[in-house]
Write a protein that holds these residues in place. Structure first.
Motif, mmCIF file in Angstrom:
data_model
loop_
_atom_site.group_PDB
_atom_site.id
_atom_site.type_symbol
_atom_site.label_atom_id
_atom_site.label_comp_id
_atom_site.label_asym_id
_atom_site.label_seq_id
_atom_site.Cartn_x
_atom_site.Cartn_y
_atom_site.Cartn_z
ATOM 1 N N GLN A 1 0.822 -1.209 0.000
ATOM 2 C CA GLN A 1 0.000 0.000 0.000
ATOM 3 C C GLN A 1 0.858 1.260 0.000
ATOM 4 N N ARG A 2 1.971 1.213 0.724
ATOM 5 C CA ARG A 2 2.871 2.383 0.736
ATOM 6 C C ARG A 2 3.536 2.578 -0.621
ATOM 7 N N VAL A 3 3.761 1.469 -1.341
ATOM 8 C CA VAL A 3 4.337 1.568 -2.680
ATOM 9 C C VAL A 3 3.316 2.131 -3.666
ATOM 10 N N ILE A 4 2.077 1.661 -3.563
ATOM 11 C CA ILE A 4 1.044 2.023 -4.533
ATOM 12 C C ILE A 4 0.409 3.384 -4.237
ATOM 13 N N HIS A 5 0.222 3.699 -2.949
ATOM 14 C CA HIS A 5 -0.485 4.930 -2.580
ATOM 15 C C HIS A 5 0.365 5.782 -1.625
ATOM 16 N N PRO A 6 1.501 6.297 -2.095
ATOM 17 C CA PRO A 6 2.354 7.113 -1.220
ATOM 18 C C PRO A 6 1.810 8.536 -1.071
ATOM 19 N N THR A 7 2.266 9.197 -0.040
ATOM 20 C CA THR A 7 1.864 10.586 0.189
ATOM 21 C C THR A 7 2.709 11.544 -0.640
ATOM 22 N N HIS A 8 3.972 11.218 -0.851
ATOM 23 C CA HIS A 8 4.906 12.126 -1.503
ATOM 24 C C HIS A 8 5.519 11.475 -2.758
ATOM 25 N N HIS A 9 6.180 12.315 -3.550
ATOM 26 C CA HIS A 9 6.917 11.850 -4.731
ATOM 27 C C HIS A 9 8.279 12.524 -4.773
ATOM 28 N N VAL A 10 9.292 11.793 -5.226
ATOM 29 C CA VAL A 10 10.589 12.403 -5.505
ATOM 30 C C VAL A 10 11.074 11.911 -6.862
ATOM 31 N N ARG A 11 11.873 12.744 -7.532
ATOM 32 C CA ARG A 11 12.450 12.369 -8.820
ATOM 33 C C ARG A 11 13.955 12.199 -8.623
ATOM 34 N N ILE A 12 14.411 10.974 -8.846
ATOM 35 C CA ILE A 12 15.839 10.658 -8.664
ATOM 36 C C ILE A 12 16.411 10.194 -9.991
ATOM 37 N N GLY A 13 17.486 10.821 -10.410
ATOM 38 C CA GLY A 13 18.148 10.458 -11.652
ATOM 39 C C GLY A 13 19.200 9.393 -11.424
ATOM 40 N N VAL A 14 19.115 8.308 -12.176
ATOM 41 C CA VAL A 14 20.149 7.272 -12.159
ATOM 42 C C VAL A 14 20.952 7.443 -13.441
ATOM 43 N N VAL A 15 22.218 7.810 -13.284
ATOM 44 C CA VAL A 15 23.071 8.142 -14.426
ATOM 45 C C VAL A 15 23.978 6.957 -14.726
ATOM 46 N N GLY A 16 23.733 6.291 -15.859
ATOM 47 C CA GLY A 16 24.517 5.105 -16.208
ATOM 48 C C GLY A 16 24.690 4.967 -17.701
ATOM 49 N N LYS A 17 25.311 3.853 -18.100
ATOM 50 C CA LYS A 17 25.524 3.636 -19.535
ATOM 51 C C LYS A 17 24.695 2.472 -20.075
ATOM 52 N N TYR A 18 24.024 1.727 -19.180
ATOM 53 C CA TYR A 18 23.114 0.666 -19.623
ATOM 54 C C TYR A 18 21.683 1.061 -19.273
ATOM 55 N N ILE A 19 21.411 2.345 -19.346
ATOM 56 C CA ILE A 19 20.207 2.906 -18.767
ATOM 57 C C ILE A 19 18.940 2.441 -19.475
ATOM 58 N N GLU A 20 19.052 2.078 -20.749
ATOM 59 C CA GLU A 20 17.862 1.645 -21.485
ATOM 60 C C GLU A 20 17.466 0.213 -21.149
ATOM 61 N N LEU A 21 18.335 -0.485 -20.430
ATOM 62 C CA LEU A 21 18.091 -1.885 -20.090
ATOM 63 C C LEU A 21 17.582 -1.976 -18.652
ATOM 64 N N GLN A 22 16.331 -2.351 -18.476
ATOM 65 C CA GLN A 22 15.694 -2.382 -17.167
ATOM 66 C C GLN A 22 16.453 -3.235 -16.162
ATOM 67 N N ASP A 23 16.951 -4.405 -16.609
ATOM 68 C CA ASP A 23 17.549 -5.355 -15.675
ATOM 69 C C ASP A 23 18.999 -5.037 -15.307
#
Length: 548
Positions: free
Chosen positions: A291-313
């Motif tokens: 429930q905390r994952v699905i219905h949170p009170t707040h949001h933050v935007r965090i950038g992950v800077v990498g070179k395999y960024i298009e690959l989810q895994d």
């Protein structure tokens, strides 16, 4: 944490897959592990991979995704990350077996004369090797249930020895002690507006050709299975209709899967077929986390800077650790994937402004390095919370050396062997290494934290154990220069010779570590650095302001 019920014999569950790959066998197996643990059972999980590599340690992320490292230094399949996140099982190199390991062991025994001159064959020698691994895990690790996922798809030629081995094992252990669970695809044909069961029927038929009749059929589907579809799969699969389990795509989070499978009575069916007497699972804490994952009170935007960024895994464990930390802070972490090479071309302002946090993950090679350095410098100057992991820590040291210490040509010898300021260099023992696989600094190592530092505050400990995977370290010759300019080496190895964590005390949150904390984060027990990083990001409004 569940304890083993010694009065019941050990049970074995084998999870196979058919029709297509990427069906989510690993998640289904992990979710079952969660449900069985919540019923009071002690669970062990393992993965058998049919590929001929010894392990995924030398494989390109585009081929295999993330390499997940265990406490004992084993480089394993990313599904073992799911196993450890979803359950309390603490895995070792015994829990991941590849065809490469199997054949390596068989050939070593042949060369040593262990087979006494007999012809060495797939049956019985290769299959015996696979069965011996199951028995070894059972003898060395206490549990009520061992869940084994068989990688690949039924019909793959390289997977046949594993399927034959588990067929033999099921026969040897006897009815009621072994359960075969088969995951398959039930596709929806839009033109016909109906679900099709033929791929599932053919997949089960292929499994039967090998001699395995599945006890439970997991049906991966985008649409609900109606009664007619269930009855057809039940008929052709030769299982009771209650043993046809719908595994529909979840809307929000992979952590919904145990809840959905429990609704389908998956864990009830498993316990019934294996004659396991258990309590009803208490899912309250798991539901609360979801429930905390699905219905949170707040949001933050965090950038992950990498070179395999298009690959989810490629950064799977990092994304999951951010999810755990977000739930702990009652906020959703919106991950912004930033290509390091794009920063090299366009500069950091275009891609990083408006973020509440910047994370530089681990990696190898020099592609995208300058973009990561630029991103780190941007975070240091503007006060955006920063977190560097493994290579991310080395990048932070290089950026600080160049732009604060005045060492303009500072670099790692990984990227520039002739750099006049090698602030990052290869460990002495690594210089003699010729083979790549399994030869880095791997597994759990002790780190001593300095009291009064940010990492000490986050961990609430002065001695910690974390998992490592790297060859290069902060060069001891430059430590005094780095520290005299304000960089704090807040954690060191057990003997004090290697830098393990660094931080900037005059920054809202600037922490980097040489180890991989993402590997020890769990849904209801987020890693302390990730928790602190997301908390700092939540307090940052995304407005860059030059620090003094």
């Amino acid at each position: 944490m569940p304890t083993s019920q010694q009065n019941q014999p050990m049970k074995y569950i084998f999870v196979t897959g058919g029709v297509v790959s990427s069906l989510g066998k690993g998640l289904a197996a992990s979710a079952l592990g969660t449900l069985l643990e919540l019923r009071g059972l002690k669970v062990i999980m393992q993965k058998f991979d049919p590929y001929l590599n010894i392990d995924p340690g030398t494989m390109n992320p585009y081929e295999h995704g993330e390499v997940y490292v265990l406490d004992d230094g084993a480089e394993t399949d990313l599904d073992l990350g799911h196993y450890e996140r979803f359950t309390h099982t603490n895995l070792s190199r015994l829990n991941n077996l590849t065809s490469g390991q199997v054949y390596q062991s068989v050939l070593a025994k042949e060369r040593a004369g262990k087979y006494q001159g007999r012809t060495v064959q797939v049956i019985p020698h290769v299959t015996n090797e696979i069965k011996d691994r199951i028995k070894e895990v059972a003898s060395k690790m206490t549990a009520d249930v061992i869940i084994t996922e068989i990688g690949g798809t039924v019909g793959d030629i390289e997977g046949l020895p594993f399927l034959e081995a588990i067929r033999q094992f099921g026969h040897e252990m006897g009815q009621g002690n072994v359960l075969f669970v088969h995951a398959t695809l039930v596709p929806y044909i839009k033109a016909a507006q109906e679900l099709k069961t033929k791929p599932t029927q053919q997949s089960i038929a292929k499994l039967r050709e090998i001699g395995i009749a599945p006890h439970i059929i997991l049906c991966r589907t985008e649409h609900p299975l109606d009664q007619d579809v269930r009855e057809k799969i039940s008929l052709f699969g030769n299982v009771p209709i209650e043993d046809v389990i719908e595994v529909r795509d979840v809307k929000h989070s992979i952590y919904e899967v145990p809840l959905k499978l429990h609704e389908e009575r998956f864990d009830d069916v498993v316990c019934k077929q294996l004659n396991l007497t258990t309590q009803e699972p208490d899912l309250s804490k798991w539901r609360h986390f979801v429930q905390r994952v699905i219905h949170p009170t707040h949001h933050v935007r965090i950038g992950v800077v990498g070179k395999y960024i298009e690959l989810q895994d490629a950064y799977k464990s990092i994304y999951e650790a951010l999810t755990h930390a977000g739930a702990a802070n009652d906020c959703k972490v919106d991950i912004v994937r930033v290509d390091a090479e794009a920063i090299e071309k366009g500069g950091p302002d275009i891609y990083l402004s408006g973020l509440q946090g910047i994370l530089i993950p681990g990696g190898f090679g020099d592609r995208g390095t300058e973009g990561k350095i630029a991103a780190t410098g941007y975070a240091r100057r503007t006060g955006i919370p920063f977190f560097g992991i493994c290579l991310g820590m080395q990048i932070a040291v290089i950026e600080f050396a160049r732009n604060v210490c005045g060492l303009k040509d500072a670099n790692s010898t990984e990227f520039d062997k002739g750099t006049p300021a090698p602030v990052i260099s290869m460990m002495e023992e690594q210089k003699k290494v010729k083979q790549l696989g399994g030869t880095m600094r791997l597994g759990n190592w002790v780190t001593k934290l300095t009291e009064g530092t940010k990492v000490n505050e986050l961990y609430q400990e002065t001695t910690i154990n974390e998992r490592h995977r790297h060859r290069y370290e902060v060069n001891d010759e430059f430590k005094d220069q780095l520290e005299s300019n304000g960089l704090v080496i807040s954690g060191v190895s057990e003997k004090g010779e290697l830098a393990e964590t660094i931080e900037l005390p005059n920054h809202p949150f600037f922490v980097a570590c040489q180890f991989h904390p993402e590997f020890s984060s769990k849904p209801n027990d987020p890693h302390p650095i990730f928790r602190g990083f997301v908390q700092a990001a939540l307090q940052h409004h995304g407005t860059p302001e030059e620090l003094a």
